[in-house]
Design an enzyme around this catalytic site. Structure first.
Site, PDB file in Angstrom:
ATOM      1  N   LYS A  66     -65.610  44.094  58.218  1.00 43.07           N
ATOM      2  CA  LYS A  66     -65.830  42.884  59.008  1.00 43.07           C
ATOM      3  C   LYS A  66     -66.932  42.018  58.412  1.00 43.07           C
ATOM      4  O   LYS A  66     -66.754  40.806  58.224  1.00 43.07           O
ATOM      5  CB  LYS A  66     -66.184  43.246  60.451  1.00 43.07           C
ATOM      6  CG  LYS A  66     -66.176  42.038  61.389  1.00 43.07           C
ATOM      7  CD  LYS A  66     -67.073  42.229  62.592  1.00 43.07           C
ATOM      8  CE  LYS A  66     -68.511  41.914  62.248  1.00 43.07           C
ATOM      9  NZ  LYS A  66     -69.391  41.909  63.444  1.00 43.07           N
ATOM     10  N   ASP A  89     -64.046  40.705  65.001  1.00 38.41           N
ATOM     11  CA  ASP A  89     -65.026  41.254  65.923  1.00 38.41           C
ATOM     12  C   ASP A  89     -64.384  41.379  67.302  1.00 38.41           C
ATOM     13  O   ASP A  89     -63.191  41.144  67.478  1.00 38.41           O
ATOM     14  CB  ASP A  89     -66.297  40.401  65.946  1.00 38.41           C
ATOM     15  CG  ASP A  89     -66.097  39.083  66.673  1.00 38.41           C
ATOM     16  OD1 ASP A  89     -64.936  38.694  66.917  1.00 38.41           O
ATOM     17  OD2 ASP A  89     -67.100  38.428  67.010  1.00 38.41           O
TER      18      ASP A  89
END
Length: 283
Positions: free
Chosen positions: A166, A185
């Site tokens: 991420k 997220d």
């Protein structure tokens, strides 16, 4: 019948036409009502509205790869965006990112109180982030990062300490304005669940690449850039915690829960045009 929505910007009034709410934007995923947060039609409209009104969200947090790595490492889970930005600016302005500074110096800078608005706060995880960042800065000084694509840069960045898929995707998107990665997220995952384009049984930990492929496919079908879509979804979901919680509770319990109607377009009622132009994307 197609859906019509207007976008007003000063004396300019643009009409947007989208497919019917019941039509599928991709197999198994309906467009939904354009005025209903958070349907696919709503997201398509928000991206287009920001383009037309020149309020697209700024991705970049730093001036180059080194600064972007520092900014994204100092943000993320458990760190409010304004605190992460304050910590990053302190390190940048001190010259610690150019030396590059060692772990002890970075820790000392992160440990001192930060002025955030009218508050004085402490940066969480100062020791951990000092360790990660000092090692990352040394590696960036010694090696050349690939520049062929966002995905190539993202995959290379995962070798940095404390940088997972991420965070690496976030850095690559910001540095290269990349549309071949997704920053997944909690806000994006929840939007995908509510919009019906993510399998709710998938998790970021175990299915990151599957979720990323699905998000990129969804963006393709909406005919908007993934980087723009990610930014808009993140901000809207972040500003709507009560609505999101209510909708998720209704979906997971099977209770009927109508999507929230957006009060105004293209900016939310608690967001100014100045805010929309700031580098808000600390995930």
């Amino acid at each position: 019948m197609n859906q019509l929505a207007g976008i007003c910007s000063g004396h300019l009034n643009v009409q947007v036409e989208l497919p019917p709410a019941h039509a599928e934007v991709m197999p198994g995923v309906a467009w939904g009502a354009v005025e209903a947060f958070p349907t696919p039609a709503y997201w398509a409209y928000q991206v287009l509205a920001r383009r037309i009104t020149c309020t697209t969200i700024v991705h970049k947090l730093g001036g180059d790869l080194v600064e972007e790595v520092a900014a994204c490492l100092l943000g993320g889970y458990g760190i409010p965006s304004e605190v992460g930005l304050a910590a990053f600016r302190r390190l940048r302005d001190s010259g610690a990112l150019r030396a590059p500074a060692g772990e002890a110096e970075i820790f000392e800078l992160l440990s001192a109180p930060l002025d955030v608005g009218d508050r004085t706060v402490r940066y969480r995880f100062a020791a951990q982030k000092a360790r990660y960042l000092s090692r990352a800065l040394r590696l960036l000084a010694d090696e050349s990062a690939p520049a062929g694509s966002g995905r190539a840069l993202r995959d290379w960045l995962t070798q940095l300490p404390g940088v997972g898929l991420k965070t690496a995707s976030w850095i690559a998107r910001n540095v290269m304005d990349a549309d071949d990665v997704a920053i997944l997220d909690i806000h994006i995952v929840r939007a995908g669940e509510l919009g019906g384009f993510f399998d709710p049984s998938w998790t970021v930990t175990r299915h990151y690449l599957d979720l990323e492929a699905r998000f990129l496919e969804f963006s393709h079908h909406l005919q908007v850039r993934p980087s723009e879509l990610d930014s808009v979804i993140w901000l809207e979901m972040k500003l709507s915690p009560r609505s999101v919680s209510r909708l998720l509770a209704g979906r997971r319990t099977g209770a009927a829960s109508k999507p929230r109607k957006s009060a105004r377009h293209p900016l939310r009622s608690n967001e100014s045009s100045t805010d929309a132009e700031q580098p808000l994307l600390f995930k």
